[in-house]
Design an enzyme around this catalytic site. Structure first.
Site, PDB file in Angstrom:
ATOM      1  N   LYS A 279       0.827  -1.195   0.000  1.00 10.93           N
ATOM      2  CA  LYS A 279       0.000   0.000   0.000  1.00 10.93           C
ATOM      3  C   LYS A 279       0.867   1.253   0.000  1.00 10.93           C
ATOM      4  O   LYS A 279       2.060   1.198   0.324  1.00 10.93           O
ATOM      5  CB  LYS A 279      -0.886   0.029   1.256  1.00 10.93           C
ATOM      6  CG  LYS A 279      -1.923  -1.065   1.353  1.00 10.93           C
ATOM      7  CD  LYS A 279      -2.699  -0.932   2.643  1.00 10.93           C
ATOM      8  CE  LYS A 279      -3.748  -2.025   2.788  1.00 10.93           C
ATOM      9  NZ  LYS A 279      -4.862  -1.857   1.830  1.00 10.93           N
ATOM     10  N   ARG A 353     -10.478 -11.356   1.525  1.00 15.68           N
ATOM     11  CA  ARG A 353     -11.358 -12.360   0.934  1.00 15.68           C
ATOM     12  C   ARG A 353     -10.713 -13.750   0.971  1.00 15.68           C
ATOM     13  O   ARG A 353     -11.412 -14.758   1.013  1.00 15.68           O
ATOM     14  CB  ARG A 353     -11.728 -11.959  -0.488  1.00 15.68           C
ATOM     15  CG  ARG A 353     -10.569 -11.910  -1.464  1.00 15.68           C
ATOM     16  CD  ARG A 353     -10.834 -11.014  -2.646  1.00 15.68           C
ATOM     17  NE  ARG A 353     -10.813  -9.611  -2.261  1.00 15.68           N
ATOM     18  CZ  ARG A 353     -11.036  -8.605  -3.117  1.00 15.68           C
ATOM     19  NH1 ARG A 353     -11.266  -8.873  -4.398  1.00 15.68           N
ATOM     20  NH2 ARG A 353     -11.007  -7.364  -2.702  1.00 15.68           N
TER      21      ARG A 353
END
Length: 501
Positions: A279, A353
């Site tokens: 990130k 996920r």
């Protein structure tokens, strides 16, 4: 802070502050405010007439009693328009009022049962809303400050009602509201902790403490056990961190005669660097909060035990860090989930996920009757819905509707999002059964479509709290930092389900 019903005389209550309400427009002073106004020789009504208080939602004005009453001050609170009053507005007003009381150095206060008798608001529900709003609105995370805060702690809030039967209703509501709000604040504490103080092992320790304190079943699976179960998706995320992953299972059985068991699943990435798909550094410190879903389901199941609700729930929390390093999984790696499906990892920052995939597989294997997962899953959902509303996805419309009703009862907005099969095209892979990211467009939906592959035919709802798990400003009963979103929705879901069985 203790919030409880009080049956003594309102004007003689052993407090330093009296709190009364005033509506915006023609409705004017509440019944109790009229009594206090008379004792104050019309001071409140004069302020209203002069326009010094408009009754707008959350407006607070203080009056000094100058010896006319036992309390030293009266705080007049704006309730907004009577026709727009709701339990959620009461919570928000209570949160704003609580912070105002703290600013004026209140230690003990008495408040009328605001809102009762308007638009069918009961004494019990008003007591609950006031307790929730005040306790959540006064939350602060000062654990690591070496200087004592200047704020005076409010010790006690009395909700006044002279009718004993109504006071019993208020007390019942206050008790439930206290338990709920404390659970929300415990969730906020966990999320606000720095990542070096809230590792997967720390979360497992908290789960064990909750289990001991509330007689919950608790199982914590270690890496070797996860490996033997085939949780390759979760372990792929975990392999880049020196912190061992934990797979936490908390069970509550409050309805032993029922065979139905709800599954509550919470994403718990205790720090998300993005992995190899790193990130941006700007704002990365907030990624300590990527375990908001996991902390919410843990504290919510504890509420069920505290209130002895007739429901059966298994809370499942896959906990890990997502870090870069020599052992971290790479873009292009292929992992296998617990149900045997293979996943091409095209983006290591789409890790939530992956850990939820194995959690869903575990829930299906345990034959849980219905499922809800709570996850700070996608920035795309934050972009789509902003900070006020969580995204709601699922594979069963009646179950989604029930989850949404539970959210509305809590004042936690859930907005249904589409799950058309065409979106599944974006997560097709040429080297595995699927890939873990469908790209930028429709990112919240394709993430949900990915999760649906592991929920199977079990009724399942997915709540994306990426935009609602934290806030950067005070608003109603929310304060800067973690919000504790989801706790009250899940508890209300258990209550709704219990009533129908």
């Amino acid at each position: 802070m203790d919030v409880r019903a009080f049956t003594g005389g309102f004007l003689e209550a052993p407090v330093d502050t009296i709190v009364v309400g005033v509506f915006e427009g023609d409705r004017g002073l509440s019944n109790v405010a009229v009594v206090v106004d008379k004792a104050m020789d019309g001071a409140i009504s004069r302020m209203v007439k002069a326009g010094e208080t408009t009754g707008k939602q959350g407006d607070c004005i203080v009056l000094h009693t100058l010896g006319k009453l036992t309390a030293s001050r009266v705080v007049v609170v704006g309730l907004g328009k009577a026709e727009e009053l709701s339990l959620e507005r009461l919570r928000r007003v209570a949160g704003e009022t609580g912070r105002f009381l703290r600013r004026v150095k209140t230690r003990k206060a008495v408040v009328e049962a605001l809102g009762t008798g308007v638009k069918g608001i009961s004494f019990e529900s008003a007591g609950q809303a006031l307790a929730e709003g005040f306790i959540m609105g006064l939350y602060a995370f000062h654990k690591y400050l070496t200087k004592e805060p200047d704020d005076v702690a409010i010790e006690e809030l009395l909700v006044s009602e002279t009718d004993s039967a109504r006071a019993v209703e208020i007390e019942r509501g206050c008790r439930f509201g206290r338990v709920l709000a404390d659970a929300v604040n415990s969730t906020r504490d966990m999320v606000n902790e720095p990542a070096n103080r809230m590792t997967p092992s720390d979360m497992a320790d908290i789960a064990r403490t909750l289990a001991r304190g509330h007689r919950l079943e608790c199982t914590v699976l270690e890496r070797e056990q996860m490996s033997s179960l085939g949780m390759g998706a979760l372990l792929g995320v975990a392999q880049g961190s020196s912190q061992p992953p934990k797979f936490i299972v908390l069970g509550y059985r409050g309805a032993p005669d029922s065979s139905k068991v709800m599954g509550w699943l919470g994403k718990a990435v205790t720090f998300d660097s993005g992995g190899i798909s790193l990130k941006q550094s700007d704002g990365m410190e907030s990624m300590k909060g990527d375990m908001s879903g996991g902390s919410a389901v843990m504290n919510a199941v504890a509420v069920l035990a505290q209130m002895a609700l007739k429901a059966n729930v298994t809370a499942i929390v896959p906990a890990t860090e997502n870090m870069p390093g020599g052992r971290a999984q790479r873009p292009g790696d292929v992992v296998k989930a617990m149900n045997g499906k293979t996943i091409e990892v095209v983006n290591t920052d789409a890790e939530g996920r992956l850990i939820l995939a194995d959690a869903l597989c575990y829930a299906v294997k345990e034959k849980l009757s219905t499922l809800v997962d709570l996850a700070t899953l996608t920035g795309a959902c934050h972009i789509a819905l902003g900070d006020f509303c969580s995204g709601l996805f699922g594979n069963d419309e009646p179950w989604q509707k029930k989850v949404r009703e539970a959210g509305e009862a809590s004042g936690e907005c859930l907005w249904p999002m589409p799950m058309f099969n065409d979106y599944a095209e974006q997560i097709k892979s040429t080297v595995a059964d699927m890939k873990n990211s469908g790209g930028r467009w429709g990112g919240a939906i394709t993430a949900a479509k990915f999760l649906a592959e592991f929920a199977g035919n079990t009724p399942w709802a997915h709540i994306d709290i990426a935009g609602t798990a934290q806030t950067d400003k005070e608003r109603g009963y929310l304060v800067k930092g973690a919000t504790g979103v989801g706790v009250r929705t899940l508890v209300n879901l258990a209550r709704l389900t219990a009533r129908e069985e």
